[in-house]
Design a protein around this motif. Structure first.
Motif, PDB file in Angstrom:
ATOM      1  N   THR A   1       0.226   5.517 -15.911  1.00 13.73           N
ATOM      2  CA  THR A   1      -0.385   5.879 -14.634  1.00 13.73           C
ATOM      3  C   THR A   1      -0.939   7.289 -14.748  1.00 13.73           C
ATOM      4  O   THR A   1      -0.866   7.896 -15.824  1.00 13.73           O
ATOM      5  CB  THR A   1       0.641   5.769 -13.474  1.00 13.73           C
TER       6      THR A   1
ATOM      7  N   ARG B   1      -4.401   6.696  -4.490  1.00 21.05           N
ATOM      8  CA  ARG B   1      -3.994   5.407  -3.909  1.00 21.05           C
ATOM      9  C   ARG B   1      -2.828   5.514  -2.944  1.00 21.05           C
ATOM     10  O   ARG B   1      -2.598   4.592  -2.164  1.00 21.05           O
ATOM     11  CB  ARG B   1      -3.608   4.411  -5.018  1.00 21.05           C
TER      12      ARG B   1
ATOM     13  N   CYS C   1      12.558   0.168   6.129  1.00 18.45           N
ATOM     14  CA  CYS C   1      11.638   1.212   6.618  1.00 18.45           C
ATOM     15  C   CYS C   1      11.455   1.211   8.131  1.00 18.45           C
ATOM     16  O   CYS C   1      10.936   2.164   8.694  1.00 18.45           O
ATOM     17  CB  CYS C   1      10.286   1.060   5.930  1.00 18.45           C
TER      18      CYS C   1
ATOM     19  N   ARG D   1       5.330   0.321 -12.573  1.00 22.13           N
ATOM     20  CA  ARG D   1       4.416   1.309 -11.994  1.00 22.13           C
ATOM     21  C   ARG D   1       3.944   0.945 -10.591  1.00 22.13           C
ATOM     22  O   ARG D   1       3.396   1.776  -9.872  1.00 22.13           O
ATOM     23  CB  ARG D   1       3.213   1.529 -12.913  1.00 22.13           C
TER      24      ARG D   1
ATOM     25  N   GLY E   1       2.713  -5.153  -3.480  1.00 15.71           N
ATOM     26  CA  GLY E   1       2.143  -3.977  -2.810  1.00 15.71           C
ATOM     27  C   GLY E   1       0.932  -4.301  -1.958  1.00 15.71           C
ATOM     28  O   GLY E   1       0.819  -3.838  -0.822  1.00 15.71           O
ATOM     29  N   LYS E   2       0.069  -5.124  -2.481  1.00 17.54           N
ATOM     30  CA  LYS E   2      -1.159  -5.477  -1.763  1.00 17.54           C
ATOM     31  C   LYS E   2      -0.840  -6.193  -0.449  1.00 17.54           C
ATOM     32  O   LYS E   2      -1.428  -5.905   0.585  1.00 17.54           O
ATOM     33  CB  LYS E   2      -2.019  -6.380  -2.652  1.00 17.54           C
TER      34      LYS E   2
ATOM     35  N   HIS F   1       5.771   5.729   9.852  1.00 18.14           N
ATOM     36  CA  HIS F   1       6.530   5.651   8.602  1.00 18.14           C
ATOM     37  C   HIS F   1       5.614   6.093   7.464  1.00 18.14           C
ATOM     38  O   HIS F   1       4.476   5.632   7.348  1.00 18.14           O
ATOM     39  CB  HIS F   1       7.018   4.211   8.396  1.00 18.14           C
TER      40      HIS F   1
ATOM     41  N   ASN G   1       2.445   5.365   2.696  1.00 13.49           N
ATOM     42  CA  ASN G   1       1.264   5.524   1.858  1.00 13.49           C
ATOM     43  C   ASN G   1       0.204   6.205   2.738  1.00 13.49           C
ATOM     44  O   ASN G   1      -0.073   5.725   3.848  1.00 13.49           O
ATOM     45  CB  ASN G   1       0.793   4.128   1.402  1.00 13.49           C
TER      46      ASN G   1
ATOM     47  N   ARG H   1      -2.890   6.227   2.557  1.00 17.79           N
ATOM     48  CA  ARG H   1      -4.044   5.375   2.863  1.00 17.79           C
ATOM     49  C   ARG H   1      -3.756   4.410   4.014  1.00 17.79           C
ATOM     50  O   ARG H   1      -4.657   4.055   4.775  1.00 17.79           O
ATOM     51  CB  ARG H   1      -4.458   4.571   1.612  1.00 17.79           C
TER      52      ARG H   1
ATOM     53  N   ASN I   1       7.731   7.719  -0.230  1.00 19.64           N
ATOM     54  CA  ASN I   1       8.235   6.804   0.792  1.00 19.64           C
ATOM     55  C   ASN I   1       9.767   6.848   0.763  1.00 19.64           C
ATOM     56  O   ASN I   1      10.381   6.390  -0.197  1.00 19.64           O
ATOM     57  CB  ASN I   1       7.710   5.392   0.482  1.00 19.64           C
TER      58      ASN I   1
HETATM   59  O1  UT7 Z   1       7.638   1.093   3.072  1.00 20.58           O
HETATM   60  C1  UT7 Z   1       6.864  -0.062   3.136  1.00 20.58           C
HETATM   61  C2  UT7 Z   1       6.817  -0.709   1.822  1.00 20.58           C
HETATM   62  N1  UT7 Z   1       5.769  -0.495   0.903  1.00 20.58           N
HETATM   63  C3  UT7 Z   1       4.482  -0.136   1.117  1.00 20.58           C
HETATM   64  O2  UT7 Z   1       4.064   0.250   2.154  1.00 20.58           O
HETATM   65  C4  UT7 Z   1       3.554  -0.283  -0.046  1.00 20.58           C
HETATM   66  C5  UT7 Z   1       2.187  -0.760   0.340  1.00 20.58           C
HETATM   67  N2  UT7 Z   1       1.330  -0.904  -0.780  1.00 20.58           N
HETATM   68  C6  UT7 Z   1       0.818   0.148  -1.481  1.00 20.58           C
HETATM   69  O3  UT7 Z   1       1.112   1.293  -1.180  1.00 20.58           O
HETATM   70  C7  UT7 Z   1      -0.173  -0.138  -2.575  1.00 20.58           C
HETATM   71  O4  UT7 Z   1      -0.426  -1.508  -2.621  1.00 20.58           O
HETATM   72  C8  UT7 Z   1       0.262   0.359  -3.983  1.00 20.58           C
HETATM   73  C9  UT7 Z   1       0.210   1.872  -4.028  1.00 20.58           C
HETATM   74  C10 UT7 Z   1       1.641  -0.126  -4.324  1.00 20.58           C
HETATM   75  C11 UT7 Z   1      -0.726  -0.179  -5.014  1.00 20.58           C
HETATM   76  O5  UT7 Z   1      -2.030   0.243  -4.681  1.00 20.58           O
HETATM   77  P1  UT7 Z   1      -3.236  -0.803  -4.621  1.00 20.58           P
HETATM   78  O6  UT7 Z   1      -4.428  -0.036  -4.263  1.00 20.58           O
HETATM   79  O7  UT7 Z   1      -2.834  -1.935  -3.727  1.00 20.58           O
HETATM   80  O8  UT7 Z   1      -3.338  -1.245  -6.124  1.00 20.58           O
HETATM   81  P2  UT7 Z   1      -3.343  -2.718  -6.741  1.00 20.58           P
HETATM   82  O9  UT7 Z   1      -1.967  -3.243  -6.842  1.00 20.58           O
HETATM   83  O10 UT7 Z   1      -4.363  -3.539  -6.037  1.00 20.58           O
HETATM   84  O11 UT7 Z   1      -3.904  -2.415  -8.185  1.00 20.58           O
HETATM   85  C12 UT7 Z   1      -5.240  -1.955  -8.408  1.00 20.58           C
HETATM   86  C13 UT7 Z   1      -5.395  -1.643  -9.874  1.00 20.58           C
HETATM   87  C14 UT7 Z   1      -4.905  -2.779 -10.774  1.00 20.58           C
HETATM   88  O12 UT7 Z   1      -5.721  -2.777 -11.928  1.00 20.58           O
HETATM   89  P3  UT7 Z   1      -6.923  -3.816 -12.083  1.00 20.58           P
HETATM   90  O13 UT7 Z   1      -6.275  -5.172 -11.998  1.00 20.58           O
HETATM   91  O14 UT7 Z   1      -7.857  -3.534 -10.949  1.00 20.58           O
HETATM   92  O15 UT7 Z   1      -7.475  -3.476 -13.418  1.00 20.58           O
HETATM   93  C15 UT7 Z   1      -3.504  -2.374 -11.143  1.00 20.58           C
HETATM   94  O16 UT7 Z   1      -3.087  -2.903 -12.372  1.00 20.58           O
HETATM   95  O17 UT7 Z   1      -4.590  -0.517 -10.211  1.00 20.58           O
HETATM   96  C16 UT7 Z   1      -3.650  -0.866 -11.255  1.00 20.58           C
HETATM   97  N3  UT7 Z   1      -2.419  -0.160 -10.965  1.00 20.58           N
HETATM   98  C17 UT7 Z   1      -2.186   1.080 -11.406  1.00 20.58           C
HETATM   99  N4  UT7 Z   1      -2.919   1.921 -12.170  1.00 20.58           N
HETATM  100  C18 UT7 Z   1      -2.407   3.125 -12.429  1.00 20.58           C
HETATM  101  C19 UT7 Z   1      -1.359  -0.572 -10.230  1.00 20.58           C
HETATM  102  N5  UT7 Z   1      -0.438   0.403 -10.181  1.00 20.58           N
HETATM  103  C20 UT7 Z   1      -0.930   1.433 -10.914  1.00 20.58           C
HETATM  104  C21 UT7 Z   1      -0.427   2.703 -11.223  1.00 20.58           C
HETATM  105  N6  UT7 Z   1      -1.205   3.521 -11.977  1.00 20.58           N
HETATM  106  N7  UT7 Z   1       0.755   3.137 -10.791  1.00 20.58           N
END
Ligand code: UT7
Length: 327
Positions: free
Chosen positions: A28, A36, A111, A150, A218-219, A253, A256, A258, A283
């Motif tokens: 990462t 993000r 949460c 990650r 996460g999504k 809460h 994130n 975003r 978080n």
């Molecule tokens: O407390 C309540 C509970 N939790 C939450 O509120 C979490 C809510 N979700 C999130 O905050 C976000 O979904 C995350 C931060 C967990 C992930 O962010 P995202 O923008 O939804 O990323 P994604 O899972 O859609 O992944 C986008 C890309 C992927 O690569 P490709 O397939 O586009 O090539 C992932 O493999 O980013 C990649 N990716 C990362 N890259 C670098 C996923 N995690 C990472 C990382 N570092 N840590």
């Protein structure tokens, strides 16, 4: 009748891990995490535990309220990472603070825990059962984190926040809370009971340590949050005949940055009304709202008569909101 917050307290472990430390653990980058999630660093327990942080945050809130521990009628601790199954964290807090007259128990709502704890306290107060409550939220999510994943390890941090709530004359704002258990599998953390059934189950089940870590889609959680949080905020306003423009602060809460930006946009509100500290703590589950309230209070951002909209969301899936007038 209403429940005013008359004191706040917080505790964050002294060890802070920035994104560059996380870069050493998983593939990462600091830039990706900031962009993000908004997270820059998170505090992680060293010698602290969920109990020790809860005690410290609770003690600080009671001092801030200027009350004697004996005045507390109820201690409610929101946690998903207690030191032990028994006794509950709330009893440990009671003993440490000398709150000898308090009823005590823990609440497990991840949460959304602070919103549900505040709702519970209000209900006790409305029923005339208690006058003063101490709500503590404390979690060491680092112990439930898979530091090789990650998708989750970038996000979470440890900490505790607390609030002393006292019944007083004022408008009763009805909190609104919801649950959808059918979406539960999108954010899980198993316990050993899943594997280890003494009767009718197999004792020989192999333990897979990874099962005891937080697993998250996460999504799915992101999409759920940006849809449901504005919805429950609007519902709460409507149920209480409060106009959106009457709200001075939206205390969400801190999951994130975003998500918070998206909620502000969907509500048509300026981001300045959504204080954030996710950059410093990550978080921290239900601790995030009282941690933020404590910070806002110390910065002098909270003035008597201001209306706050608190909103939480997360595992369960659970979500909810509550209007709170500052005293
Ligand atoms: O407390 C309540 C509970 N939790 C939450 O509120 C979490 C809510 N979700 C999130 O905050 C976000 O979904 C995350 C931060 C967990 C992930 O962010 P995202 O923008 O939804 O990323 P994604 O899972 O859609 O992944 C986008 C890309 C992927 O690569 P490709 O397939 O586009 O090539 C992932 O493999 O980013 C990649 N990716 C990362 N890259 C670098 C996923 N995690 C990472 C990382 N570092 N840590």
């Amino acid at each position: 009748m209403t429940g005013y917050i008359i004191g706040t307290g917080a505790y964050a472990p002294s060890l802070a891990i920035d994104n560059h430390e996380i870069e050493k653990l998983v593939e990462t980058s600091d830039e990706w995490i900031r962009e993000r999630t908004g997270v820059v660093r998170r505090h992680i327990v060293g010698t602290e535990t969920t109990v020790s942080m809860a005690i410290e945050a609770g003690r600080r809130a009671v001092e801030d309220a200027g009350i004697a521990p004996e005045e507390i009628d109820l201690i409610l601790v929101s946690t998903i990472s207690p030191n032990a199954i028994l006794p509950c964290v709330a009893c440990r807090v009671q003993e440490a603070l000398g709150a000898v007259n308090a009823a005590c128990y823990d609440l497990s709502a991840a949460c959304t825990g602070f919103i549900l704890a505040y709702s519970t306290v209000l209900a006790y107060m409305a029923g005339g059962m208690i006058k003063t409550a101490l709500i503590v939220a404390s979690d060491s999510l680092s112990n439930l984190t898979n530091w090789e994943d990650r998708g989750t390890c970038i996000l979470f941090g440890d900490g505790a926040g607390a609030a002393v709530v006292r019944a007083g004359d004022g408008p009763f704002y009805l909190p609104v809370t919801h649950a959808d258990g059918s979406l539960g599998d999108s954010l899980t953390c198993r316990s050993r009971q899943d594997h280890h059934q003494v009767f009718g189950g197999s004792l020989a089940e192999t333990y897979d340590d990874a099962s005891y870590y937080i697993e998250m889609d996460g999504k799915a959680i992101f999409q759920f949050a940006v849809r449901k949080v504005p919805e429950v905020i609007r519902e709460t306003l409507q149920k209480n005949n409060v106009r959106q423009e009457e709200i001075d602060w939206f205390v969400l809460h801190q999951a994130n940055g975003r998500i918070i930006e998206s909620v502000a946009k969907r509500l048509g509100e300026p981001l300045e009304k959504f204080p954030m500290n996710v950059q410093e703590y990550g978080n921290t589950s239900s601790s995030s709202i009282p941690l933020l309230l404590d910070e806002m209070k110390k910065k002098g951002m909270l003035q008597p008569g201001q209306k706050l909209m608190l909103a939480g969301f997360g595992a369960g899936l659970l979500w909810g909101a509550a209007i709170l007038e500052w005293k």
